[in-house]
Design an enzyme around this catalytic site. Structure first.
Site, PDB file in Angstrom:
ATOM      1  N   GLY A  28       0.823  -1.201   0.000  1.00 53.11           N
ATOM      2  CA  GLY A  28       0.000   0.000   0.000  1.00 53.11           C
ATOM      3  C   GLY A  28       0.858   1.251   0.000  1.00 53.11           C
ATOM      4  N   VAL A  29       0.198   2.402   0.089  1.00 52.04           N
ATOM      5  CA  VAL A  29       0.879   3.696   0.052  1.00 52.04           C
ATOM      6  C   VAL A  29       1.040   4.231   1.467  1.00 52.04           C
ATOM      7  CG1 VAL A  29       0.736   6.064  -0.793  1.00 52.04           C
ATOM      8  CG2 VAL A  29      -0.068   4.204  -2.220  1.00 52.04           C
ATOM      9  N   GLY A  30       2.152   4.885   1.744  1.00 53.22           N
ATOM     10  CA  GLY A  30       2.322   5.558   3.027  1.00 53.22           C
ATOM     11  C   GLY A  30       3.698   5.367   3.601  1.00 53.22           C
ATOM     12  N   ASN A  31       3.936   6.008   4.736  1.00 50.43           N
ATOM     13  CA  ASN A  31       5.260   5.995   5.354  1.00 50.43           C
ATOM     14  C   ASN A  31       5.676   4.602   5.808  1.00 50.43           C
ATOM     15  OD1 ASN A  31       5.780   8.828   5.170  1.00 50.43           O
ATOM     16  ND2 ASN A  31       4.287   9.151   6.798  1.00 50.43           N
ATOM     17  N   ILE A  32       4.737   3.838   6.383  1.00 51.38           N
ATOM     18  CA  ILE A  32       5.087   2.489   6.833  1.00 51.38           C
ATOM     19  C   ILE A  32       5.473   1.620   5.645  1.00 51.38           C
ATOM     20  CG2 ILE A  32       4.179   0.370   7.862  1.00 51.38           C
ATOM     21  CD1 ILE A  32       2.574   2.105   9.793  1.00 51.38           C
ATOM     22  N   GLY A  41      -7.884  -0.707  -2.203  1.00 47.75           N
ATOM     23  CA  GLY A  41      -7.650  -2.044  -2.731  1.00 47.75           C
ATOM     24  C   GLY A  41      -7.192  -3.044  -1.700  1.00 47.75           C
ATOM     25  N   LYS A  78      -1.464   8.840  18.978  1.00 51.68           N
ATOM     26  CA  LYS A  78      -1.698  10.015  19.824  1.00 51.68           C
ATOM     27  C   LYS A  78      -0.989   9.882  21.179  1.00 51.68           C
ATOM     28  CE  LYS A  78      -4.597  11.836  16.796  1.00 51.68           C
ATOM     29  NZ  LYS A  78      -4.249  13.021  15.982  1.00 51.68           N
ATOM     30  N   GLU A 117      -0.938  -2.105  -6.656  1.00 48.25           N
ATOM     31  CA  GLU A 117      -1.788  -1.026  -7.183  1.00 48.25           C
ATOM     32  C   GLU A 117      -0.963   0.168  -7.622  1.00 48.25           C
ATOM     33  OE1 GLU A 117      -5.504  -0.889  -4.316  1.00 48.25           O
ATOM     34  OE2 GLU A 117      -3.600  -0.953  -3.238  1.00 48.25           O
ATOM     35  N   ASN A 121     -10.192   7.397   4.758  1.00 50.22           N
ATOM     36  CA  ASN A 121     -10.023   7.453   3.302  1.00 50.22           C
ATOM     37  C   ASN A 121     -10.959   6.500   2.567  1.00 50.22           C
ATOM     38  OD1 ASN A 121      -7.928   9.271   3.751  1.00 50.22           O
ATOM     39  ND2 ASN A 121      -6.364   7.684   3.698  1.00 50.22           N
TER      40      ASN A 121
END
Length: 492
Positions: free
Chosen positions: A260-264, A380, A400, A286, A376
């Site tokens: 997937g997309v993102g920092n992790i 997918g 948090k 994707e 969001n």
């Protein structure tokens, strides 16, 4: 039939769109999505509203579009209905306030739903292209998404001809569609780089009602720098995959990855690239994101099948400047192929996705905070998670500064059931859930993935909750969520 079309500016083209039209945008993320028309549609909405006239569109996309585009449309109150995914703060706020009707969908299903007529007609398709010909051949740009389906099904087409893109971007495209039942054919993809289609989409030329010339970059994919927490999660992912290889459950030549997309996810891909014990591998995913492009150049990734180039502008320029290298290593497909369940299972894809929340039995929440507010969308993740050889979900154990635990007794919203989630990984450790009974799963998740701040609470809940096959105390099951809503912290 050869034809020429009116060359309009964005505002003139926006005038073609009418109130309550179903409008479909090209692209997958900001890559390949329209750059000029969203702002022009927003301006048209404001003008009509100032004249006390209604003007809102129903908006279909591939995945997200740029946050700036979605926010411009939402701020102008230009959207009444939205599907299947978004990632913009302004749009999200309007959705959570009930001002925009949002339909959250598995991305692999959207094109076929349109083909089946589930959402009615598409009135206007707004498609970014890198080139087109007078006989109706359209070459797409950096993102494919659902554009081939939109082009075929729309009554009218507006083309944003974006001269920013290198025309050779079309060499990545492999445009094919599986057809509709009962005439759907099998998709002959047996390796991520197999090609089965064309570089362009053919349409009826008379459907194109305007061409808008632009020279605008994609919005880019700017992520935060690597954080220690992301690196810890990434290290645990690499540890798990190496153990699977050592046990013979992943072959020595490895298996294709989805990320997937993102920092992790970027941190995970970087760590995989750094590990000398992970062999060079393929991706069937994707998106091709920032870290993946660099690993292609380094030779750690051999090839990528995706639906978009979701990278920074600098990296996109580098790809365009080195097309002789990248053209044979990247395939961009429509998302009903990139996310196709049959192909995912056939190739034995290892799926790596991020979740918001997990419960002690392995259900996963990808979409809603405290069971109510959309973030969001499912995107997918479900397409891959349900059909992967190994489905791995990742998350920090807390958020948090410890006020939120991502491990809870029961998910406040379930997107992925315990039957499909095989592995959960946080910075605390790895929970391999395969072959475990519910109570065994619960203890494994708590011991290995929950943060120490919440571990005792979760164990006490499990041991004192009544039940049989599962243990749940329905009077306390959402106690952590209630604490959060009442005090701002799950700890109470």
């Amino acid at each position: 039939m050869k034809q020429s079309w009116p060359r309009l500016n964005a505002d003139e083209a926006a005038d073609i769109i009418q109130h309550n039209d179903m409008v479909a945008f090209s692209g997958f993320t900001a890559a390949g999505s329209p750059k000029a028309l969203p702002a022009a549609i927003a301006r048209r909405a404001r003008e009509r509203h100032q004249m006390q006239q209604p003007f809102q569109i129903r908006l279909l996309t591939g995945a997200s579009i740029s946050a700036a585009a979605d926010d411009a449309l939402s701020e102008a109150d230009a959207v009444s209905w939205r599907a299947p995914y978004q990632s913009a703060a302004g749009m999200r706020q309007k959705i959570n306030q009930g001002q925009i009707k949002f339909v959250d969908l598995h991305l692999s299903e959207v094109a076929q739903m349109v083909n089946y007529g589930f959402f009615g007609d598409i009135d206007i398709a707004v498609i970014e292209a890198s080139a087109l010909t007078s006989d109706g051949k359209i070459w797409l740009s950096s993102g494919i998404g659902n554009a081939p389906t939109w082009l075929r099904k729309a009554k009218k087409i507006i083309i944003e001809l974006n001269h920013y893109h290198n025309p050779r971007v079309a060499e990545f495209a492999d445009i094919a569609t599986p057809g509709a039942p009962p005439y759907r054919h099998s998709v002959a993809i047996f390796s991520p780089l197999d090609r089965i289609g064309l570089h362009y989409v053919q349409v009826e030329p008379q459907k194109i009602v305007a061409v808008v010339d632009t020279e605008l970059p994609d919005a880019g994919n700017v992520l935060d720098g690597a954080k220690p927490l992301c690196q810890q999660i990434a290290d645990n992912v690499v540890t798990f995959l190496l153990h699977e290889m050592a046990q013979g459950r992943i072959p020595r030549e490895f298996l294709p990855l989805q990320s997937g997309v993102g920092n992790i996810n970027n941190a995970v891909m970087a760590r995989l690239g750094e590990s000398p014990d992970i062999p060079a591998f393929m991706m069937y995913s994707e998106v091709l994101q920032e870290s993946v492009a660099h690993l292609l150049e380094a030779g750690k990734i051999l090839g990528v099948s995706a639906s978009s180039l979701t990278v920074s502008d600098k990296t996109l320029r580098n790809i365009y400047d080195n097309m002789d290298f990248f053209a044979g290593r990247i395939v961009l497909r429509p998302q009903e192929i990139s996310n196709n369940p049959e192909i995912i299972r056939r190739l034995g894809v290892i799926a790596l996705n991020v979740g918001l929340e997990f419960d002690i039995y392995g259900h996963a929440n990808s979409t809603h905070v405290a069971g109510a507010n959309l973030m969001n969308g499912i995107g997918g993740s479900g397409d891959f998670e349900r059909n992967a050889y190994l489905s791995v979900f990742m998350a920090p154990s807390i958020a948090k500064e410890g006020k939120i635990s991502t491990i809870v007794p029961m998910c406040s919203h379930v997107d992925h059931s315990e039957h499909s989630v095989k592995v959960i990984i946080t910075e605390q450790g790895i929970a391999d859930l395969r072959g475990l009974s519910p109570i065994e799963r619960a203890r494994t998740i708590i011991d290995n993935c929950a943060h120490p701040l919440y571990r005792d609470y979760l164990h006490r809940y499990l041991e004192t909750a009544p039940g049989g096959h599962l243990h749940h105390d329905l009077s306390r099951v959402f106690e952590l969520h209630t604490n959060l809503l009442n005090t701002g912290s799950m700890l109470g």
